[in-house]
Scaffold this active site. Structure first.
Site, short mmCIF file in Angstrom:
data_model
loop_
_atom_site.label_atom_id
_atom_site.label_comp_id
_atom_site.label_asym_id
_atom_site.label_seq_id
_atom_site.Cartn_x
_atom_site.Cartn_y
_atom_site.Cartn_z
N HIS A 190 0.84 -1.21 0.00
CA HIS A 190 0.00 0.00 0.00
C HIS A 190 0.88 1.26 0.00
O HIS A 190 0.62 2.21 -0.74
CB HIS A 190 -0.86 0.06 1.27
CG HIS A 190 -1.94 -0.96 1.39
ND1 HIS A 190 -2.16 -1.68 2.54
CD2 HIS A 190 -2.88 -1.38 0.51
CE1 HIS A 190 -3.19 -2.49 2.37
NE2 HIS A 190 -3.65 -2.34 1.15
N ARG A 248 -1.94 -6.35 -8.17
CA ARG A 248 -0.82 -7.24 -7.86
C ARG A 248 -0.74 -8.39 -8.86
O ARG A 248 0.31 -8.70 -9.40
CB ARG A 248 -0.98 -7.81 -6.44
CG ARG A 248 -0.81 -6.79 -5.35
CD ARG A 248 -1.35 -7.29 -4.05
NE ARG A 248 -2.77 -7.61 -4.18
CZ ARG A 248 -3.56 -7.97 -3.19
NH1 ARG A 248 -3.09 -8.08 -1.98
NH2 ARG A 248 -4.84 -8.21 -3.40
N LYS A 276 -15.07 -7.52 4.29
CA LYS A 276 -14.59 -8.90 4.38
C LYS A 276 -14.84 -9.52 5.75
O LYS A 276 -15.40 -10.57 5.87
CB LYS A 276 -13.11 -8.96 4.02
CG LYS A 276 -12.89 -8.66 2.55
CD LYS A 276 -11.45 -8.30 2.24
CE LYS A 276 -11.37 -7.64 0.87
NZ LYS A 276 -10.11 -6.96 0.67
N SER A 298 -3.14 -7.49 3.23
CA SER A 298 -3.41 -7.31 4.66
C SER A 298 -3.91 -8.60 5.28
O SER A 298 -3.53 -8.95 6.40
CB SER A 298 -4.47 -6.21 4.86
OG SER A 298 -4.01 -4.99 4.36
O1 PNS Z 1 -8.59 -2.79 0.78
P1 PNS Z 1 -9.84 -3.38 0.23
O2 PNS Z 1 -10.60 -4.13 1.29
O3 PNS Z 1 -9.59 -4.24 -0.99
O4 PNS Z 1 -10.74 -2.14 -0.25
C1 PNS Z 1 -12.00 -2.35 -0.78
C2 PNS Z 1 -12.75 -1.03 -1.01
C3 PNS Z 1 -12.86 -0.25 0.28
C4 PNS Z 1 -11.99 -0.18 -2.03
C5 PNS Z 1 -14.14 -1.42 -1.54
O5 PNS Z 1 -14.71 -2.34 -0.67
C6 PNS Z 1 -15.07 -0.24 -1.70
O6 PNS Z 1 -14.93 0.54 -2.62
N1 PNS Z 1 -16.05 -0.11 -0.77
C7 PNS Z 1 -17.05 0.92 -0.81
C8 PNS Z 1 -18.42 0.34 -1.18
C9 PNS Z 1 -18.71 0.51 -2.66
O7 PNS Z 1 -18.58 1.57 -3.22
N2 PNS Z 1 -19.13 -0.60 -3.31
C10 PNS Z 1 -19.43 -0.64 -4.70
C11 PNS Z 1 -18.19 -0.84 -5.56
S1 PNS Z 1 -18.54 -0.71 -7.28
#
Ligand code: PNS
Length: 167
Positions: free
Chosen positions: A20, A94, A44, A131
């Site tokens: 990150h 990645r 998650k 993570s």
């Molecule tokens: O680090 P992560 O857990 O991979 O991040 C995921 C994240 C926070 C980027 C994703 O879960 C997110 O965008 N959440 C907000 C909810 C949202 O907008 N959902 C629709 C996506 S099209």
């Protein structure tokens, strides 16, 4: 390219990894302002770190970068990026399987907000670092010192000491 002044790098950051941090540093070198946006409730599972801990660790690890701001958001990322007037969303890639899920997410976010997602390839040395893997290795007693910044490692180790003391 038009001027793209504000980028948003969203994630759970539970915890921030060296992968990150590498994406943050490389993005901060390109955009005027980079907002690291910490999602309030990761989808998650229950986070290991509280929202404030996650934000504080990002702030500490990026203290040398003048153009970083750390915020949190709940709900749709598309709403958040519009609210703060961002120009672009940043995601790290990645491995190929990341691309498969990020493609539909990027298209949905653009459809909802009109804001594009730009991808940075992770440095190859971080291509296996996530993570969730870090937490699993750590909780099973493994050495994660090569994969997280020092303040994150310190916080994780103090957490382990607390867990040991309670047991
Ligand atoms: O680090 P992560 O857990 O991979 O991040 C995921 C994240 C926070 C980027 C994703 O879960 C997110 O965008 N959440 C907000 C909810 C949202 O907008 N959902 C629709 C996506 S099209």
């Amino acid at each position: 390219m038009n001027s793209r002044s504000k980028a948003v790098y969203p994630g759970s950051f539970d915890p921030l990894t060296n992968g990150h941090l590498d994406v943050i540093r490389r993005s901060a070198a390109v955009f005027e302002v980079l907002t690291v946006a910490v999602v309030v409730n990761p989808q998650k599972r229950e986070p290991m770190f509280t929202l404030e801990e996650r934000k504080d660790l990002i702030r500490e690890c990026t203290a040398d970068l003048p153009n970083i701001e750390v915020m949190d958001f709940r709900g749709l990322l598309a709403d958040f990026v519009r609210q703060i007037g961002a120009d672009v969303i940043i995601k790290g890639l990645r491995v190929v399987s990341d691309f498969e899920s990020e493609l539909s997410t990027a298209l949905m976010n653009r459809s909802l907000s009109g804001i594009d997602t730009m991808f940075l390839m992770s440095d190859a040395k971080y291509s296996f670092v996530s993570s969730s893997l870090i937490k699993e290795v750590f909780l099973l007693g493994g050495d994660v010192s090569g994969y997280v910044p020092e303040p994150v490692l310190r916080t994780m180790n103090s957490r382990r000491a607390t867990v040991r003391a309670q047991n």
